[in-house]
Write a protein that holds these residues in place. Structure first.
Motif, mmCIF file in Angstrom:
data_model
loop_
_atom_site.group_PDB
_atom_site.id
_atom_site.type_symbol
_atom_site.label_atom_id
_atom_site.label_comp_id
_atom_site.label_asym_id
_atom_site.label_seq_id
_atom_site.Cartn_x
_atom_site.Cartn_y
_atom_site.Cartn_z
ATOM 1 N N TYR A 184 0.825 -1.207 0.000
ATOM 2 C CA TYR A 184 0.000 0.000 0.000
ATOM 3 C C TYR A 184 0.863 1.263 0.000
ATOM 4 N N SER A 185 2.036 1.169 0.591
ATOM 5 C CA SER A 185 2.920 2.339 0.657
ATOM 6 C C SER A 185 3.302 2.848 -0.731
ATOM 7 N N TRP A 187 1.533 2.602 -3.456
ATOM 8 C CA TRP A 187 0.352 3.252 -4.029
ATOM 9 C C TRP A 187 0.235 4.686 -3.519
ATOM 10 N N TRP A 188 0.460 4.868 -2.219
ATOM 11 C CA TRP A 188 0.389 6.207 -1.617
ATOM 12 C C TRP A 188 1.443 7.112 -2.254
ATOM 13 N N ALA A 191 0.554 7.918 -5.901
ATOM 14 C CA ALA A 191 -0.582 8.837 -5.998
ATOM 15 C C ALA A 191 -0.173 10.261 -5.615
ATOM 16 N N SER A 192 0.631 10.410 -4.566
ATOM 17 C CA SER A 192 1.051 11.739 -4.121
ATOM 18 C C SER A 192 1.905 12.434 -5.179
ATOM 19 N N GLY A 230 0.847 15.271 0.499
ATOM 20 C CA GLY A 230 0.749 13.816 0.450
ATOM 21 C C GLY A 230 2.101 13.148 0.587
ATOM 22 N N ILE A 234 3.781 10.502 3.843
ATOM 23 C CA ILE A 234 4.009 9.115 3.431
ATOM 24 C C ILE A 234 4.249 8.203 4.634
ATOM 25 N N CYS A 237 1.317 6.121 6.147
ATOM 26 C CA CYS A 237 0.574 5.068 5.457
ATOM 27 C C CYS A 237 1.017 3.683 5.940
#
Length: 334
Positions: A184-185, A187-188, A191-192, A230, A234, A237
């Motif tokens: 998931y990290s 993806w974060w 996206a940021s 974002g 980080i 997340c």
């Protein structure tokens, strides 16, 4: 050679390479196997260069009026040659993705028993294909639409996912998504940075305008700021890859990461604020170039966070600023 370096906007290649090195480190915690990293970097360089070339191919009519010194309008490179080179590089980039995924598959026992999109080769090919499609959509049919900046952000999003595409999760891992089995990290992070790039693309669209519409500059700057926020968050997340992963980050890296990001953000925001206040092509260009180059340092800061403070990784990524700055003396980045 100079014409081709101008066409691919060579100073910006450093940011594409830094994205891959950072994403690879986030999911693997080192740069091994180096062969996988090499092929992913090669793929990213091909995709980025293809995007820059096709950008000028599709914009040739506008460039003949506004930028007649560009390689294609000045006839230093023919339109047909540039078009062929752009699409060839897309194909080579996809081949490099396949190569990286193939090598990763060889290291997995019973790879055929894994869900298809959890297999590195299938995942790398899928992400590379989506990146290539995004590049063509941005350069071609969507370039003049309101979707263009967001598609450009999508290009950077997929480039970062590409760097993580050879990752293989531990059996039963809970920190990965159920579709591609990526942490998931990542993806974060992707996206940021995509939001940041969307903001700077909105800003860059005003670079050649003779009359500036200030609200649009403000809107672009707000989007850019959201991207920076974002990135700064980080560390909040889901990061846990091992039971003590969060503890290691908390004890060694968060403060340094936040200081690193704050310095980069202040540098970027100073130029962005100047571009909003003055609204001249020159100030906008400086803000855009500064933000693009800052990506290398942002990637270096993320490497610092995910390497538990080991300096080799962030310093190696930060060193990519050197070729960017040297090439930037002779070749425009925008």
């Amino acid at each position: 050679m100079k014409a081709w370096l101008q066409l691919i906007r060579a100073p910006n290649l450093s940011s594409a390479i830094a994205n891959i090195a950072m994403a690879f480190l986030v999911v693997h915690h080192d740069w091994l196997p180096i062969s996988h990293l090499f092929w992913l970097i090669a793929a990213s360089c091909c995709f980025y260069s293809a995007g820059m070339i096709l950008n000028d191919v599709f914009d040739v009519a506008t460039d003949r009026e506004q930028r007649p010194d560009r390689p294609i309008p000045s006839n230093r490179i023919s339109l047909a040659t540039a078009r062929n080179a752009g699409f060839l590089l897309l194909a080579v980039g996809l081949a490099c993705c396949t190569g990286a995924g193939f090598l990763a598959n060889l290291n997995i026992e019973s790879v055929s028993e894994m869900p298809l999109l959890h297999q590195p080769m299938a995942r790398a090919v899928l992400i590379g294909t989506l990146l290539g499609i995004s590049i063509v959509l941005y350069d071609g049919p969507l370039k003049k639409t309101v979707m263009a900046p967001w598609v450009m952000g999508g290009c950077r999003f997929f480039n970062i996912l590409l760097g993580a595409s050879t990752f293989v999760p531990d059996v039963g891992a809970s920190n990965v998504d159920p579709v591609l089995a990526l942490p998931y990290s990542i993806w974060w992070i992707a996206a940021s940075i995509a939001v940041l790039i969307s903001g700077v693309t909105l800003l860059a669209r005003k670079e050649a305008a003779t009359e500036q519409h200030r609200p649009s500059l403000v809107f672009a700057s707000v989007i850019l700021v959201f991207g920076l926020i974002g990135i700064a968050l980080i560390y909040l997340c889901p990061l846990t890859h091992t039971p003590d992963f969060q503890k290691k980050i908390a004890s060694t890296s968060i403060n340094g990461f936040l200081i690193f990001i704050a310095v980069v953000a202040l540098t970027v925001l100073r130029h962005v604020f100047t571009s909003v206040v003055h609204g001249t092509p020159k100030t906008i260009q400086v803000a855009v170039v500064t933000t693009l180059r800052s990506l290398v340092m942002i990637d270096a800061a993320i490497c610092f966070l995910f390497s538990f403070g080991v300096l080799m990784y962030p310093l190696s990524v930060a060193a990519l600023m050197l070729p960017a700055m040297v090439l930037g003396k002779f070749i425009r980045s925008t």
